[in-house]
Design a protein around this motif. Structure first.
Motif, PDB file in Angstrom:
ATOM      1  N   THR A  59       0.842  -1.201   0.000  1.00 28.87           N
ATOM      2  CA  THR A  59       0.000   0.000   0.000  1.00 28.87           C
ATOM      3  C   THR A  59       0.877   1.251   0.000  1.00 28.87           C
ATOM      4  OG1 THR A  59      -1.731  -1.162   1.173  1.00 28.87           O
ATOM      5  CG2 THR A  59      -1.835   1.226   1.256  1.00 28.87           C
ATOM      6  N   HIS A  60       1.970   1.187   0.758  1.00 30.97           N
ATOM      7  CA  HIS A  60       2.959   2.280   0.777  1.00 30.97           C
ATOM      8  C   HIS A  60       3.547   2.474  -0.630  1.00 30.97           C
ATOM      9  CE1 HIS A  60       6.309   4.650   2.547  1.00 30.97           C
ATOM     10  NE2 HIS A  60       7.117   3.952   1.759  1.00 30.97           N
ATOM     11  N   ALA A  61       3.887   1.369  -1.279  1.00 30.46           N
ATOM     12  CA  ALA A  61       4.443   1.432  -2.636  1.00 30.46           C
ATOM     13  C   ALA A  61       3.427   2.054  -3.607  1.00 30.46           C
ATOM     14  CB  ALA A  61       4.832   0.030  -3.102  1.00 30.46           C
ATOM     15  N   SER A  63       1.100   4.136  -2.979  1.00 31.16           N
ATOM     16  CA  SER A  63       0.931   5.573  -2.748  1.00 31.16           C
ATOM     17  C   SER A  63       2.118   6.359  -3.317  1.00 31.16           C
ATOM     18  CB  SER A  63       0.713   5.873  -1.263  1.00 31.16           C
ATOM     19  OG  SER A  63       1.911   5.694  -0.552  1.00 31.16           O
ATOM     20  N   GLU A  64       3.297   5.764  -3.316  1.00 42.61           N
ATOM     21  CA  GLU A  64       4.455   6.455  -3.911  1.00 42.61           C
ATOM     22  C   GLU A  64       4.318   6.570  -5.424  1.00 42.61           C
ATOM     23  OE1 GLU A  64       7.793   5.129  -0.613  1.00 42.61           O
ATOM     24  OE2 GLU A  64       7.510   3.881  -2.383  1.00 42.61           O
ATOM     25  N   GLU A  65       3.664   5.559  -6.028  1.00 41.48           N
ATOM     26  CA  GLU A  65       3.550   5.523  -7.497  1.00 41.48           C
ATOM     27  C   GLU A  65       2.314   6.246  -8.024  1.00 41.48           C
ATOM     28  OE1 GLU A  65       3.864   1.566  -9.169  1.00 41.48           O
ATOM     29  OE2 GLU A  65       5.293   0.999  -7.619  1.00 41.48           O
ATOM     30  N   LEU A  70       4.920  10.761  -4.662  1.00 42.13           N
ATOM     31  CA  LEU A  70       6.339  11.054  -4.445  1.00 42.13           C
ATOM     32  C   LEU A  70       7.178  10.854  -5.710  1.00 42.13           C
ATOM     33  CD1 LEU A  70       8.577  11.650  -2.256  1.00 42.13           C
ATOM     34  CD2 LEU A  70       8.806   9.160  -2.061  1.00 42.13           C
ATOM     35  N   TYR A  71       6.949   9.741  -6.406  1.00 43.33           N
ATOM     36  CA  TYR A  71       7.802   9.433  -7.566  1.00 43.33           C
ATOM     37  C   TYR A  71       7.576  10.423  -8.705  1.00 43.33           C
ATOM     38  CZ  TYR A  71       9.213   4.882  -5.563  1.00 43.33           C
ATOM     39  OH  TYR A  71       9.744   3.882  -4.787  1.00 43.33           O
ATOM     40  N   GLU A  72       6.304  10.675  -9.010  1.00 43.53           N
ATOM     41  CA  GLU A  72       6.009  11.603 -10.102  1.00 43.53           C
ATOM     42  C   GLU A  72       6.546  12.997  -9.774  1.00 43.53           C
ATOM     43  OE1 GLU A  72       2.040  11.266 -12.100  1.00 43.53           O
ATOM     44  OE2 GLU A  72       2.009  13.424 -11.746  1.00 43.53           O
ATOM     45  N   ASP A  91      11.498  -2.537  -8.160  1.00 39.84           N
ATOM     46  CA  ASP A  91      11.619  -3.172  -6.835  1.00 39.84           C
ATOM     47  C   ASP A  91      10.228  -3.456  -6.266  1.00 39.84           C
ATOM     48  OD1 ASP A  91      14.387  -2.716  -6.993  1.00 39.84           O
ATOM     49  OD2 ASP A  91      14.322  -0.967  -5.656  1.00 39.84           O
ATOM     50  N   HIS A  92       9.333  -2.457  -6.338  1.00 39.21           N
ATOM     51  CA  HIS A  92       7.955  -2.661  -5.867  1.00 39.21           C
ATOM     52  C   HIS A  92       7.323  -3.844  -6.609  1.00 39.21           C
ATOM     53  CE1 HIS A  92       7.361   1.909  -4.716  1.00 39.21           C
ATOM     54  NE2 HIS A  92       8.115   1.269  -3.827  1.00 39.21           N
ATOM     55  N   ASP A  93       7.535  -3.869  -7.953  1.00 41.24           N
ATOM     56  CA  ASP A  93       6.937  -4.940  -8.761  1.00 41.24           C
ATOM     57  C   ASP A  93       7.449  -6.314  -8.328  1.00 41.24           C
ATOM     58  OD1 ASP A  93       5.342  -3.285 -10.267  1.00 41.24           O
ATOM     59  OD2 ASP A  93       6.769  -3.099 -11.915  1.00 41.24           O
ATOM     60  N   ILE A 129      16.828  -3.240   0.812  1.00 38.47           N
ATOM     61  CA  ILE A 129      17.689  -2.566  -0.179  1.00 38.47           C
ATOM     62  C   ILE A 129      16.921  -1.414  -0.824  1.00 38.47           C
ATOM     63  CG2 ILE A 129      18.888  -2.845  -2.389  1.00 38.47           C
ATOM     64  CD1 ILE A 129      19.389  -5.810  -1.535  1.00 38.47           C
ATOM     65  N   HIS A 130      15.676  -1.676  -1.165  1.00 36.19           N
ATOM     66  CA  HIS A 130      14.833  -0.672  -1.812  1.00 36.19           C
ATOM     67  C   HIS A 130      14.649   0.567  -0.924  1.00 36.19           C
ATOM     68  CE1 HIS A 130      11.390   1.099  -3.893  1.00 36.19           C
ATOM     69  NE2 HIS A 130      10.834   1.219  -2.699  1.00 36.19           N
ATOM     70  N   SER A 131      14.370   0.328   0.341  1.00 37.01           N
ATOM     71  CA  SER A 131      14.089   1.448   1.244  1.00 37.01           C
ATOM     72  C   SER A 131      15.308   2.359   1.383  1.00 37.01           C
ATOM     73  CB  SER A 131      13.676   0.936   2.629  1.00 37.01           C
ATOM     74  OG  SER A 131      12.468   0.209   2.524  1.00 37.01           O
ATOM     75  N   ASP A 133      17.781   2.691  -0.691  1.00 34.04           N
ATOM     76  CA  ASP A 133      18.010   3.322  -1.981  1.00 34.04           C
ATOM     77  C   ASP A 133      17.061   4.506  -2.178  1.00 34.04           C
ATOM     78  OD1 ASP A 133      19.742   2.944  -4.047  1.00 34.04           O
ATOM     79  OD2 ASP A 133      18.418   1.632  -5.205  1.00 34.04           O
ATOM     80  N   GLU A 134      15.806   4.260  -1.879  1.00 40.15           N
ATOM     81  CA  GLU A 134      14.792   5.314  -2.041  1.00 40.15           C
ATOM     82  C   GLU A 134      15.104   6.515  -1.152  1.00 40.15           C
ATOM     83  OE1 GLU A 134      10.505   4.080  -2.471  1.00 40.15           O
ATOM     84  OE2 GLU A 134      10.474   5.011  -0.496  1.00 40.15           O
ATOM     85  N   GLU A 135      15.507   6.225   0.077  1.00 38.42           N
ATOM     86  CA  GLU A 135      15.830   7.320   1.016  1.00 38.42           C
ATOM     87  C   GLU A 135      17.000   8.142   0.479  1.00 38.42           C
ATOM     88  OE1 GLU A 135      16.563   5.011   4.522  1.00 38.42           O
ATOM     89  OE2 GLU A 135      14.465   4.383   4.604  1.00 38.42           O
TER      90      GLU A 135
HETATM   91 FE   LIG Z   1       9.108   2.469  -2.255  1.00 35.71          FE
END
Ligand SMILES: [Fe+2]
Ligand SMILES: [Fe+2]
Length: 141
Positions: A59-61, A63-65, A70-72, A91-93, A129-131, A133-135
């Motif tokens: 759900t967090h992923a 909302s980022e997409e 956040l991503y856009e 990574d989310h996928d 790893i994803h978290s 990297d994203e940070e």
């Molecule tokens: Fe994420």
């Protein structure tokens, strides 16, 4: 998930760490049940891990997409981040794919519990790893 929290490093990292810690607790419980061969309880714990990952991590992923998320916003501000955001989305996928495979495995008559544990550990590794990297890529101090 509230939008502003995702845009602040400390708040966003706290969300990552809380959801990762909860997922790790589930996996620790699952490993104990596997060793005890408690398959009925293990199946319930697997189901609860799947629901936890969907509710807290995916759900967090999502909302980022989402549009204006956040991503856009990051790519609109800095188009050089386009490829990096694609990688983060992949990574989310990967986590979404592994959760779907876990559901399929759990629905079988003969469930391979070791395989399910392997997927759950893999989700945790990818998420960690994803978290980080994203940070470092999207969130400034
Ligand atoms: Fe994420
Ligand atoms: Fe995040």
């Amino acid at each position: 998930m509230a939008g502003p929290a995702l845009r602040q490093l400390h708040a966003h990292r706290a969300i990552h760490d809380a959801s990762l810690g909860g997922a790790e607790d589930h996996v620790a419980d699952m490993k104990i049940l596997l060793n005890k061969l408690e398959h009925k309880e293990l199946a319930e714990e697997m189901q609860s891990f799947i629901e936890y990952v969907e509710q807290r991590i995916l759900t967090h992923a999502d909302s980022e997409e989402e549009d204006n998320g956040l991503y856009e916003e990051a790519v609109n501000k800095n188009p050089d981040l386009h490829d990096k955001v694609q990688h983060l989305t992949r990574d989310h996928d990967l986590m979404r794919i592994m959760i779907e495979r876990m559901k399929e495995e759990l629905a079988k008559d003969e469930v391979d519990f070791q395989k399910l544990i392997d997927y759950s550990v893999s989700i945790i590794i990818v998420d960690e790893i994803h978290s980080r990297d994203e940070e470092s890529v999207l969130l400034a101090e």
